[in-house]
Motif scaffolding. Structure first.
Motif, PDB file in Angstrom:
ATOM      1  N   VAL A 191       0.848  -1.185   0.000  1.00  9.81           N
ATOM      2  CA  VAL A 191       0.000   0.000   0.000  1.00  9.81           C
ATOM      3  C   VAL A 191       0.885   1.237   0.000  1.00  9.81           C
ATOM      4  O   VAL A 191       1.709   1.424   0.903  1.00  9.81           O
ATOM      5  N   VAL A 192       0.719   2.063  -1.022  1.00  5.27           N
ATOM      6  CA  VAL A 192       1.557   3.247  -1.205  1.00  5.27           C
ATOM      7  C   VAL A 192       0.741   4.497  -0.918  1.00  5.27           C
ATOM      8  O   VAL A 192      -0.288   4.746  -1.556  1.00  5.27           O
ATOM      9  N   HIS A 193       1.212   5.255   0.054  1.00  3.65           N
ATOM     10  CA  HIS A 193       0.548   6.513   0.430  1.00  3.65           C
ATOM     11  C   HIS A 193       1.565   7.645   0.313  1.00  3.65           C
ATOM     12  O   HIS A 193       2.690   7.541   0.817  1.00  3.65           O
ATOM     13  N   SER A 194       1.194   8.727  -0.377  1.00  4.98           N
ATOM     14  CA  SER A 194       2.092   9.865  -0.566  1.00  4.98           C
ATOM     15  C   SER A 194       1.487  11.127   0.030  1.00  4.98           C
ATOM     16  O   SER A 194       0.264  11.277   0.091  1.00  4.98           O
ATOM     17  N   TRP A 195       2.339  12.019   0.439  1.00  2.00           N
ATOM     18  CA  TRP A 195       1.865  13.248   1.066  1.00  2.00           C
ATOM     19  C   TRP A 195       2.828  14.393   0.773  1.00  2.00           C
ATOM     20  O   TRP A 195       3.989  14.180   0.415  1.00  2.00           O
ATOM     21  N   ASP A 196       2.317  15.603   0.897  1.00  2.00           N
ATOM     22  CA  ASP A 196       3.114  16.809   0.698  1.00  2.00           C
ATOM     23  C   ASP A 196       3.210  17.599   1.993  1.00  2.00           C
ATOM     24  O   ASP A 196       2.353  17.473   2.885  1.00  2.00           O
ATOM     25  N   GLN A 219       1.716  10.837   9.206  1.00  2.00           N
ATOM     26  CA  GLN A 219       1.166  10.277   7.979  1.00  2.00           C
ATOM     27  C   GLN A 219       1.237   8.751   7.988  1.00  2.00           C
ATOM     28  O   GLN A 219       0.300   8.066   7.581  1.00  2.00           O
ATOM     29  N   ALA A 220       2.346   8.208   8.462  1.00  2.00           N
ATOM     30  CA  ALA A 220       2.478   6.754   8.552  1.00  2.00           C
ATOM     31  C   ALA A 220       1.459   6.182   9.530  1.00  2.00           C
ATOM     32  O   ALA A 220       0.871   5.120   9.293  1.00  2.00           O
ATOM     33  N   GLY A 221       1.239   6.903  10.636  1.00  2.00           N
ATOM     34  CA  GLY A 221       0.245   6.458  11.608  1.00  2.00           C
ATOM     35  C   GLY A 221      -1.158   6.474  11.033  1.00  2.00           C
ATOM     36  O   GLY A 221      -1.969   5.575  11.313  1.00  2.00           O
ATOM     37  N   SER A 243       4.756   4.923   3.201  1.00  2.00           N
ATOM     38  CA  SER A 243       4.274   6.304   3.319  1.00  2.00           C
ATOM     39  C   SER A 243       5.444   7.227   3.019  1.00  2.00           C
ATOM     40  O   SER A 243       6.426   7.251   3.765  1.00  2.00           O
ATOM     41  N   ARG A 244       5.330   7.985   1.921  1.00  2.91           N
ATOM     42  CA  ARG A 244       6.447   8.812   1.481  1.00  2.91           C
ATOM     43  C   ARG A 244       5.972  10.189   1.049  1.00  2.91           C
ATOM     44  O   ARG A 244       4.853  10.335   0.536  1.00  2.91           O
ATOM     45  N   MET A 245       6.830  11.151   1.214  1.00  4.82           N
ATOM     46  CA  MET A 245       6.554  12.485   0.715  1.00  4.82           C
ATOM     47  C   MET A 245       6.813  12.515  -0.782  1.00  4.82           C
ATOM     48  O   MET A 245       7.754  11.892  -1.272  1.00  4.82           O
TER      49      MET A 245
END
Length: 298
Positions: A191-196, A219-221, A243-245
């Motif tokens: 599962v890939v989650h990205s954030w800014d 974000q990881a939480g 979880s990555r920026m």
């Protein structure tokens, strides 16, 4: 027909690859496959050169040949065929109304590991509420892990299923689809989650505080919290959380290189005009290295 995997077949190498992928998927789901070919009558200006009857005979022959090939390679899968007249996008949308899944072929970009999604594929993907999988030619071997001698093999199992997830608008349809595909394949779900960084980041840095570590943990939480009930529902599915920026599409394309399937969501837009599949789904469809499933959600 409810509970059917529908394939759009036009005789191209890509659509034949889509049919083959659909048959393998049908084995995992224990579902029948229907090959749908759309025949458009030859324009009058071309009729003296091609001949309408010759063109229709060729399309019917391709339909029969592909169906027979699938029956021989996948004897446990029920394969039916249907030829319709009309505009391809409209016919495929109608054919897939009650389907479990719609599978289409996509051409690879020359020199680039990615998709060139044609107007029919984009239109159908944008307007159907049935999950759509776009497949390119030559990708079967990449679906499987390598065996002891370094060869991709079905005996070694499937590569991971990759899910692109936005924790701020997570939805049941997309997550459920990804977990089910991973479960059937006995594959890991990545599962890939990205954030800014938020706009306030610059102000924090000006005050001598770098909030990136705290934001990353938060974000990881959030990702872990969203996935917790799904882990409980699917205890046999191994889940890797990333979880990555940065750009969601870029991270998903990177993850696709080691995957068997990429799953992305598309928000349902019921406007009759325009092609809206979302910027992330659009980028992944054009550049992912493996089949891509686009799942509509509210």
């Amino acid at each position: 027909m409810p509970g059917t995997i529908v394939v759009g077949l036009d005789g191209s190498t890509e659509s034949r690859a889509a049919a083959e992928w659909a048959a393998r998927e049908a084995e995992l789901h224990d579902l029948p496959v229907k090959l749908v070919q759309v025949w458009q009558p030859v324009p009058m200006a071309q009729a003296p050169l091609l001949g309408a009857e010759t063109d229709q005979h060729w399309t019917e022959r391709v339909l029969r040949e592909v169906a027979e090939e699938l029956r021989q390679r996948h004897p446990g899968v029920e394969v039916s065929t249907e030829q319709r007249n009309g505009i391809p996008a409209g016919v495929l949308l109608d054919a897939a109304l009650d389907a479990e899944l719609l599978v289409l072929g996509s051409r690879a970009l020359s020199g680039i590991g990615g998709f060139l999604v044609g107007s029919v594929g984009q239109s159908v993907t944008a307007h159907t509420e049935v999950p759509v999988v776009l497949v390119r030619a030559g990708g079967q071997a990449a679906e499987h892990l390598e065996d002891a001698v370094g060869t991709a093999s079905g005996a070694a199992g499937f590569r991971p299923v990759v899910l692109g997830l936005d924790t701020g608008s997570s939805n049941v349809q997309v997550i459920s689809f990804a977990f089910e595909e991973a479960r059937r394949r006995k594959a890991t779900l990545t599962v890939v989650h990205s954030w800014d960084l938020p706009p306030s980041y610059a102000y924090g840095m000006a005050g001598g505080y770098d909030p990136r570590a705290d934001i990353s943990r938060a974000q990881a939480g959030a990702l872990t919290e969203v996935l917790l009930p799904w882990r409980e529902k699917y205890p046999d599915v191994r889940v890797d959380e990333i979880s990555r920026m940065g750009s969601p599409a870029s991270h998903l394309v990177d993850a696709s290189r080691d995957a068997s399937l990429v799953v992305v969501g598309r928000r349902v837009r019921r406007a009759p005009f325009g092609i809206h599949i979302g910027s992330v789904a659009h980028a992944v469809l054009h550049h992912a290295a493996v089949p891509v499933a686009v799942v509509a959600h509210d």
